[in-house]
Write an enzyme that holds these catalytic residues in place. Structure first.
Site, PDB file in Angstrom:
ATOM      1  N   LYS A   1       0.681   4.533   9.112  1.00 56.97           N
ATOM      2  CA  LYS A   1       0.709   3.116   8.756  1.00 56.97           C
ATOM      3  C   LYS A   1       1.353   2.901   7.394  1.00 56.97           C
ATOM      4  CE  LYS A   1      -3.714   2.524   9.161  1.00 56.97           C
ATOM      5  NZ  LYS A   1      -5.039   1.853   9.128  1.00 56.97           N
TER       6      LYS A   1
ATOM      7  N   LYS B   1       0.834  -1.196   0.000  1.00 59.01           N
ATOM      8  CA  LYS B   1       0.000   0.000   0.000  1.00 59.01           C
ATOM      9  C   LYS B   1       0.877   1.258   0.000  1.00 59.01           C
ATOM     10  CE  LYS B   1      -4.054  -2.013   0.180  1.00 59.01           C
ATOM     11  NZ  LYS B   1      -4.988  -1.819   1.294  1.00 59.01           N
TER      12      LYS B   1
ATOM     13  N   GLU C   1      -6.455  -6.166  20.985  1.00 60.22           N
ATOM     14  CA  GLU C   1      -7.048  -5.089  20.201  1.00 60.22           C
ATOM     15  C   GLU C   1      -8.442  -5.562  19.777  1.00 60.22           C
ATOM     16  OE1 GLU C   1      -6.512  -2.535  16.095  1.00 60.22           O
ATOM     17  OE2 GLU C   1      -6.243  -4.693  16.191  1.00 60.22           O
TER      18      GLU C   1
ATOM     19  N   GLN D   1      -0.793 -12.553  10.807  1.00 58.95           N
ATOM     20  CA  GLN D   1      -1.210 -12.417   9.421  1.00 58.95           C
ATOM     21  C   GLN D   1       0.067 -12.261   8.601  1.00 58.95           C
ATOM     22  OE1 GLN D   1      -3.403  -9.206  10.806  1.00 58.95           O
ATOM     23  NE2 GLN D   1      -2.023  -7.614  10.095  1.00 58.95           N
TER      24      GLN D   1
ATOM     25  N   ASP E   1      -2.884  -7.910  17.586  1.00 61.01           N
ATOM     26  CA  ASP E   1      -3.666  -7.271  16.538  1.00 61.01           C
ATOM     27  C   ASP E   1      -4.857  -8.143  16.152  1.00 61.01           C
ATOM     28  OD1 ASP E   1      -3.649  -5.001  14.495  1.00 61.01           O
ATOM     29  OD2 ASP E   1      -3.740  -6.750  13.175  1.00 61.01           O
TER      30      ASP E   1
ATOM     31  N   ASP F   1      -2.726  -6.463   0.699  1.00 62.04           N
ATOM     32  CA  ASP F   1      -1.341  -6.755   1.073  1.00 62.04           C
ATOM     33  C   ASP F   1      -1.232  -7.707   2.252  1.00 62.04           C
ATOM     34  OD1 ASP F   1      -2.507  -4.817   2.689  1.00 62.04           O
ATOM     35  OD2 ASP F   1      -0.628  -3.755   3.074  1.00 62.04           O
TER      36      ASP F   1
END
Length: 664
Positions: A523, A254, A413, A314, A384, A349
């Site tokens: 980010k 990204k 989170e 991930q 996360d 992504d």
């Protein structure tokens, strides 16, 4: 076979703290004052006694007398400070209080001339029983002899039973019958930082990042990021949290503002983990080496900080697992691997993991990774999106890790539906993000603060982050500096754990159009900030944040979770709550009481009347008392009703220290 009743002779029900269904232990942290409660009752009118039997991790049992709370609800409570880490076991013991029952009846009947001799005979028998149990007590022997002397006036005989010395002796060794013991329950006490602490989040790649003359960025490193640590510590934070520090994939990387086309030099999202340089057990080469990371940990420790890293399960399409373990992902009918989505958001992504194809293999690998970072000195993990992984997996992983490493803390989170949020806490997460960022009105905050401090406190420990890289609410976008003050003050005083993401202190409030996150989001790009220049120009909230953390450090009531009480005001925007810690639980021996009055409308000045229940912090309602505003240092005389004016453009929040009388 005869049926065996499950109910004891004296019913003992609804013990607290315990988790729903009692599948996992209730939770507390070292230094937390925990209210133990039970509903205890019995047929008839006999008076009862109730004790908490509490066994510490070192095997020592203590007995704590419980007292009734409320009127006519048969609820009993005692507060206990839990000061040792480990597994505590508690039971509730109920008993018929033979002495109190007799004394209650005798004080009514004897003066009225009803059953006088019978009542005094029973009293004499009870005192003789007490004297037999304690043969060294002259007080009990003399009282027994007096009440048995029929030549004395009945009221004088009764007076012997009312002697305070007799009361003290019997209180020490009660006259009990029909003793009933509940089944034992466990409460797991974890280290203090599992429940109380101040967190600060920053991207290490931005700290020390520089833009060259040709417009290219040079990444910050662990060495340059370490230069930020003294300032974080000086603001009073306990934990510095780093987003993922691993290699970032290049496929579908990204660009700025979540665009699909990254230009050369765009760093990509740290949550797109994995590349040819490695995966979850590797460090991004731009940040440095393992030695550099270890040096960062050492620098943090020297500044009194612990480091939390992100556990984001991930992968980018370039992660080694994609080729080594394709079974750990979801393959679509067209042969492609499913990428992550949270409609309308798409994360091309990022590949989410599939925990069902090879659950043993993936569990083993993730446990290895966690152990690896613990071995390097990490003891806190911010997890996360845990709600996108099986709850069963988290139960297993947290059990394995905390059994081996009891000091490790996991923060969830968990921005998700209540059932999943609460269940993640129940299976073992030490802390959780909450809905705090979206609770902004007085009514919303009253309900929310009551819920976190009472309804779910046996298992859910909230960490009230005021912002994140993903969350910039409309309240902050349009509320100006006052909104930033208000949210920080509430977060820092209402919960023992709170946090902020870098840039909050600089009032970064411009959102990407149509979203709830900052424009030019960190980010996806580097962000250089000049904190010192902003503070010198008076455009920084850092001094206010520093003061908030100083107040927290000086007031133990603010490091408790279960002691928050909401009070009242006539204004729809004036929120009022207090936190109180009895002097029995403070190092100084003096009680600690804080009243917070917040104008949650960042666009106005508000005047109203505040109504307090001073009994909630140990003061008689008929008494007035002095309070000191810890922000402005102003002093006021307060009582049940108090005039308040809070100007959002000056100081929107009172944080008031109650000047308690000695002995409170």
């Amino acid at each position: 076979m005869a049926y065996e009743p499950k109910m004891g002779r004296i019913p003992i029900r609804d013990l607290s703290p315990q988790q729903p269904e009692n599948t996992w232990p209730a939770k507390a942290y070292v230094g937390e004052v925990v209210p133990f409660q039970a509903t205890v009752f019995k047929e008839g009118h006999d008076l009862l006694g109730v004790d908490l039997l509490l066994t510490s991790p070192n095997g020592l049992q203590a007995k704590h007398r419980m007292h009734e709370v409320g009127i006519g609800i048969d609820r009993w409570q005692v507060d206990v400070l839990l000061d040792v880490q480990g597994s505590w076991i508690y039971s509730i013991q109920a008993w018929n209080d033979d002495w109190a029952t007799w004394l209650h009846n005798a004080e009514i009947k004897v003066p009225a001339g009803v059953d006088v001799q019978l009542m005094l005979t029973i009293g004499g028998q009870l005192l003789a029983r007490a004297a037999k149990a304690d043969p060294e007590s002259r007080v009990l022997k003399e009282a027994a002899a007096t009440i048995a002397t029929r030549s004395l006036d009945p009221l004088l005989r009764l007076q012997a039973a009312l002697d305070p010395r007799v009361t003290a002796e019997i209180e020490r060794q009660p006259l009990a019958s029909l003793q009933t013991l509940s089944l034992p329950l466990e409460i797991r006490v974890e280290r203090s930082l599992a429940g109380a602490g101040s967190w600060y989040e920053f991207f290490p790649r931005s700290e020390g990042a520089k833009r060259t003359k040709d417009g290219r960025w040079v990444s910050g490193t662990f060495r340059t990021a370490a230069r930020r640590l003294p300032a974080v510590a000086q603001m009073g934070f306990d934990v510095v949290y780093l987003p993922p520090i691993h290699p970032i994939g290049t496929s579908f990387r990204k660009g700025p503002n979540n665009t699909l086309d990254a230009a050369p030099g765009d760093p990509g999202s740290p949550w797109a983990i994995g590349s040819a340089e490695g995966g979850h057990d590797a460090i991004h080469p731009d940040l440095g080496t393992v030695d550099d990371f270890s040096a960062f940990l050492d620098a943090a420790a020297k500044n009194g900080l612990e480091v939390a890293i992100d556990l984001a399960l991930q992968c980018s399409p370039d992660h080694p697992w994609v080729t080594e373990h394709p079974e750990w992902f979801t393959t679509l009918p067209d042969g492609s691997i499913a990428y992550a989505e949270n409609p309308p958001k798409k994360y091309q992504d990022i590949y989410p993991l599939n925990f069902d194809n090879d659950p043993i293999g993936i569990r083993t690998e993730i446990l290895r990774i966690v152990r690896y970072w613990i071995g390097l000195g990490v003891s806190i993990f911010r997890v996360d999106n845990p709600h996108t992984k099986p709850l069963q997996f988290w139960e297993w992983l947290l059990h394995e890790v905390n059994t081996e490493f009891p000091d490790v803390v996991f923060l969830a989170e968990a921005f998700t539906r209540p059932a999943m949020l609460y269940s993640l806490a129940q299976v073992g997460f030490q802390q959780s993000y909450t809905y705090f960022t979206w609770r902004n009105s007085k009514t919303e905050l009253e309900e929310f603060l009551t819920e976190i401090s009472h309804e779910h406190a046996a298992y859910l420990r909230p960490n009230l982050f005021v912002n994140t890289p993903d969350i910039l609410t409309e309240y902050l976008q349009f509320g100006g500096p006052a909104a930033y003050k208000i949210r920080a003050a509430i977060a820092a005083t209402a919960s023992p754990s709170w946090g902020m993401y870098a840039g909050y202190e600089l009032y970064e409030n411009v959102a990407r159009p149509g979203s709830e996150e900052n424009i030019d989001n960190e980010k996806f790009e580097y962000k250089a900030r000049d904190y010192a220049a902003a503070e010198a120009a008076g455009r920084s909230l850092a001094p206010y944040v520093t003061l908030l953390n100083k107040i927290r450090s000086e007031h133990p009531a603010l490091r408790q979770l279960r002691n928050l009480d909401v009070h009242w005001s006539d204004d729809e925007a004036i929120l009022v709550y207090s936190k109180y810690l009895d002097g029995r639980y403070t190092r100084s021996g003096r009680g600690d009481a804080i009243i917070v009055v917040a104008n949650v409308d960042p666009h106005s000045a508000r005047e109203t009347t505040v109504y307090l229940d001073p009994t909630r912090f140990g003061i008689d309602p008929s008494e007035s008392f002095e309070v000191t505003d810890l922000i402005t240092r102003q002093k006021f005389i307060w009582g049940l009703q108090n005039f308040v004016r809070l100007d959002a453009f000056v100081e929107p929040v009172h944080i008031l220290r109650v000047e308690l009388p000695k002995g409170k």
